[in-house]
Motif scaffolding. Structure first.
Motif, PDB file in Angstrom:
ATOM      1  N   TYR A 262      10.431  14.471 -21.956  1.00  0.00           N
ATOM      2  CA  TYR A 262      10.973  14.930 -20.704  1.00  0.00           C
ATOM      3  C   TYR A 262       9.827  13.666 -18.605  1.00  0.00           C
ATOM      4  CZ  TYR A 262      11.560  17.723 -15.867  1.00  0.00           C
ATOM      5  OH  TYR A 262      11.439  18.684 -15.137  1.00  0.00           O
ATOM      6  N   ALA A 263       8.848  14.542 -18.679  1.00  0.00           N
ATOM      7  CA  ALA A 263       8.184  13.540 -17.807  1.00  0.00           C
ATOM      8  C   ALA A 263       8.858  11.803 -17.947  1.00  0.00           C
ATOM      9  CB  ALA A 263       6.282  13.315 -18.377  1.00  0.00           C
ATOM     10  N   VAL A 264       8.588  11.357 -18.776  1.00  0.00           N
ATOM     11  CA  VAL A 264       8.674   9.702 -18.973  1.00  0.00           C
ATOM     12  C   VAL A 264      10.163   9.436 -18.356  1.00  0.00           C
ATOM     13  CG1 VAL A 264      10.330   8.534 -20.667  1.00  0.00           C
ATOM     14  CG2 VAL A 264       7.546   8.961 -21.084  1.00  0.00           C
ATOM     15  N   THR A 265      11.017  10.455 -18.422  1.00  0.00           N
ATOM     16  CA  THR A 265      12.528  10.381 -17.369  1.00  0.00           C
ATOM     17  C   THR A 265      12.644  11.233 -16.189  1.00  0.00           C
ATOM     18  OG1 THR A 265      13.626  11.081 -19.749  1.00  0.00           O
ATOM     19  CG2 THR A 265      14.742  11.665 -17.631  1.00  0.00           C
ATOM     20  N   THR A 266      11.547  11.744 -15.799  1.00  0.00           N
ATOM     21  CA  THR A 266      11.742  12.606 -14.781  1.00  0.00           C
ATOM     22  C   THR A 266      10.499  10.601 -13.699  1.00  0.00           C
ATOM     23  OG1 THR A 266      10.948  14.039 -15.403  1.00  0.00           O
ATOM     24  CG2 THR A 266      10.378  13.864 -13.189  1.00  0.00           C
ATOM     25  N   ALA A 267       9.908  10.228 -14.235  1.00  0.00           N
ATOM     26  CA  ALA A 267       8.813   9.116 -13.650  1.00  0.00           C
ATOM     27  C   ALA A 267       9.841   8.139 -13.256  1.00  0.00           C
ATOM     28  CB  ALA A 267       7.701   8.877 -14.234  1.00  0.00           C
ATOM     29  N   GLY A 268      10.952   7.981 -14.722  1.00  0.00           N
ATOM     30  CA  GLY A 268      11.853   6.905 -14.491  1.00  0.00           C
ATOM     31  C   GLY A 268      12.616   7.057 -13.505  1.00  0.00           C
ATOM     32  N   ASN A 269      12.703   8.403 -12.966  1.00  0.00           N
ATOM     33  CA  ASN A 269      13.826   8.381 -11.973  1.00  0.00           C
ATOM     34  C   ASN A 269      13.578   7.691 -10.700  1.00  0.00           C
ATOM     35  OD1 ASN A 269      16.281   9.661 -13.822  1.00  0.00           O
ATOM     36  ND2 ASN A 269      15.952  11.604 -14.139  1.00  0.00           N
ATOM     37  N   TRP A 270      12.553   8.641 -10.391  1.00  0.00           N
ATOM     38  CA  TRP A 270      12.072   8.727  -9.143  1.00  0.00           C
ATOM     39  C   TRP A 270      11.355   6.689  -8.703  1.00  0.00           C
ATOM     40  CZ3 TRP A 270       9.401  14.078  -9.584  1.00  0.00           C
ATOM     41  CH2 TRP A 270       9.918  14.792  -8.844  1.00  0.00           C
ATOM     42  N   LEU A 271      10.461   6.000 -10.008  1.00  0.00           N
ATOM     43  CA  LEU A 271       9.904   4.829  -9.561  1.00  0.00           C
ATOM     44  C   LEU A 271      10.858   4.101 -10.434  1.00  0.00           C
ATOM     45  CD1 LEU A 271       6.081   5.071 -10.787  1.00  0.00           C
ATOM     46  CD2 LEU A 271       6.901   5.057  -9.085  1.00  0.00           C
ATOM     47  N   PHE A 272      11.016   2.851 -10.845  1.00  0.00           N
ATOM     48  CA  PHE A 272      11.591   2.106 -11.267  1.00  0.00           C
ATOM     49  C   PHE A 272      11.625   2.245 -13.448  1.00  0.00           C
ATOM     50  CE2 PHE A 272       7.056   0.468 -11.048  1.00  0.00           C
ATOM     51  CZ  PHE A 272       7.024  -0.248 -12.277  1.00  0.00           C
ATOM     52  N   ALA A 273      12.756   1.970 -13.827  1.00  0.00           N
ATOM     53  CA  ALA A 273      12.560   2.023 -15.438  1.00  0.00           C
ATOM     54  C   ALA A 273      11.392   1.707 -16.330  1.00  0.00           C
ATOM     55  CB  ALA A 273      13.893   1.549 -15.632  1.00  0.00           C
TER      56      ALA A 273
ATOM     57  N   ALA B 190       0.540  -1.209   0.178  1.00  0.00           N
ATOM     58  CA  ALA B 190       0.363   0.150  -0.273  1.00  0.00           C
ATOM     59  C   ALA B 190       0.885   1.207  -0.388  1.00  0.00           C
ATOM     60  CB  ALA B 190      -0.908   0.206   1.204  1.00  0.00           C
ATOM     61  N   SER B 191       1.469   1.161   0.916  1.00  0.00           N
ATOM     62  CA  SER B 191       2.781   2.187   0.860  1.00  0.00           C
ATOM     63  C   SER B 191       3.504   2.055  -0.534  1.00  0.00           C
ATOM     64  CB  SER B 191       4.345   2.799   1.297  1.00  0.00           C
ATOM     65  OG  SER B 191       3.214   2.079   2.986  1.00  0.00           O
ATOM     66  N   VAL B 192       4.086   1.366  -1.426  1.00  0.00           N
ATOM     67  CA  VAL B 192       3.834   1.464  -2.663  1.00  0.00           C
ATOM     68  C   VAL B 192       3.507   2.260  -3.496  1.00  0.00           C
ATOM     69  CG1 VAL B 192       5.527   0.437  -5.099  1.00  0.00           C
ATOM     70  CG2 VAL B 192       6.178  -0.256  -2.396  1.00  0.00           C
ATOM     71  N   LEU B 193       1.933   1.803  -3.384  1.00  0.00           N
ATOM     72  CA  LEU B 193       1.255   2.595  -4.550  1.00  0.00           C
ATOM     73  C   LEU B 193       1.540   3.601  -3.996  1.00  0.00           C
ATOM     74  CD1 LEU B 193      -1.542   2.616  -6.790  1.00  0.00           C
ATOM     75  CD2 LEU B 193      -3.334   1.726  -3.866  1.00  0.00           C
ATOM     76  N   GLY B 194       1.155   4.155  -2.626  1.00  0.00           N
ATOM     77  CA  GLY B 194       0.845   5.740  -2.552  1.00  0.00           C
ATOM     78  C   GLY B 194       2.134   6.383  -2.913  1.00  0.00           C
ATOM     79  N   TRP B 195       3.242   6.528  -3.209  1.00  0.00           N
ATOM     80  CA  TRP B 195       4.775   6.572  -3.692  1.00  0.00           C
ATOM     81  C   TRP B 195       4.538   7.020  -5.246  1.00  0.00           C
ATOM     82  CZ3 TRP B 195       8.577   9.387  -2.938  1.00  0.00           C
ATOM     83  CH2 TRP B 195       9.544   9.066  -3.319  1.00  0.00           C
ATOM     84  N   THR B 196       3.459   5.856  -5.738  1.00  0.00           N
ATOM     85  CA  THR B 196       3.688   5.828  -6.729  1.00  0.00           C
ATOM     86  C   THR B 196       2.809   7.454  -7.697  1.00  0.00           C
ATOM     87  OG1 THR B 196       3.983   3.523  -7.319  1.00  0.00           O
ATOM     88  CG2 THR B 196       2.878   4.092  -9.471  1.00  0.00           C
TER      89      THR B 196
END
Length: 138
Positions: free
Chosen positions: A70-81, A36-42
């Motif tokens: 830019y959005a794909v790169t930013t999300a990939g930096n914080w989540l997973f590739a 649930a924390s991973v869902l919130g983090w996402t």
């Protein structure tokens, strides 16, 4: 008969059995909280990605010549590739946002959350999305 009576009266392994039952329930509960924390983090990451991309696209900076990338790169930096694909990012220009007058850039970022299966079906396998607007002028 005396052997059965002796086995029923034996109490040495009771604590181990009780611990095994309680520990398995606690492990399932702990893994559910982690998922649930991973869902919130996402969700938080998608919102931050949408906000930063909308601002970058609204300002027209050089870093944002391609807001989708830019959005794909930013999300990939914080989540997973590959958490967010280019097809999951929508950038709309010169739109109204909510009831606010003026022109905005609106960015919507979406991903599909597939956890480890510890959450119930409405939460596991759900679509998570976030959107943000940035004012570009009247």
């Amino acid at each position: 008969m005396t052997l059965l009576r002796r086995l029923l009266g034996e109490r040495r392994g009771v604590a181990a059995v009780e611990f095994a039952i309680a520990c398995s329930a606690l492990i399932v509960l702990t893994l559910g909280v982690i998922e649930a924390s991973v869902l919130g983090w996402t969700q938080v990451v998608l919102q931050l990605t949408a906000s930063q991309t909308a601002r970058c696209a609204g300002l027209g900076t050089l870093a944002c010549s391609d807001p989708v990338s830019y959005a794909v790169t930013t999300a990939g930096n914080w989540l997973f590739a590959n958490a967010v694909a280019a097809a999951n990012v929508t950038v709309e220009r010169n739109v109204t946002c909510g009831m606010a007058p003026g022109h905005y850039v609106r960015v919507t970022v979406t991903t599909h959350f597939d956890g480890a299966g510890m959450l119930p079906p409405p939460l596991n396998g759900m679509q998570v999305s976030a959107h943000s607007c940035y004012f570009t002028g009247t």
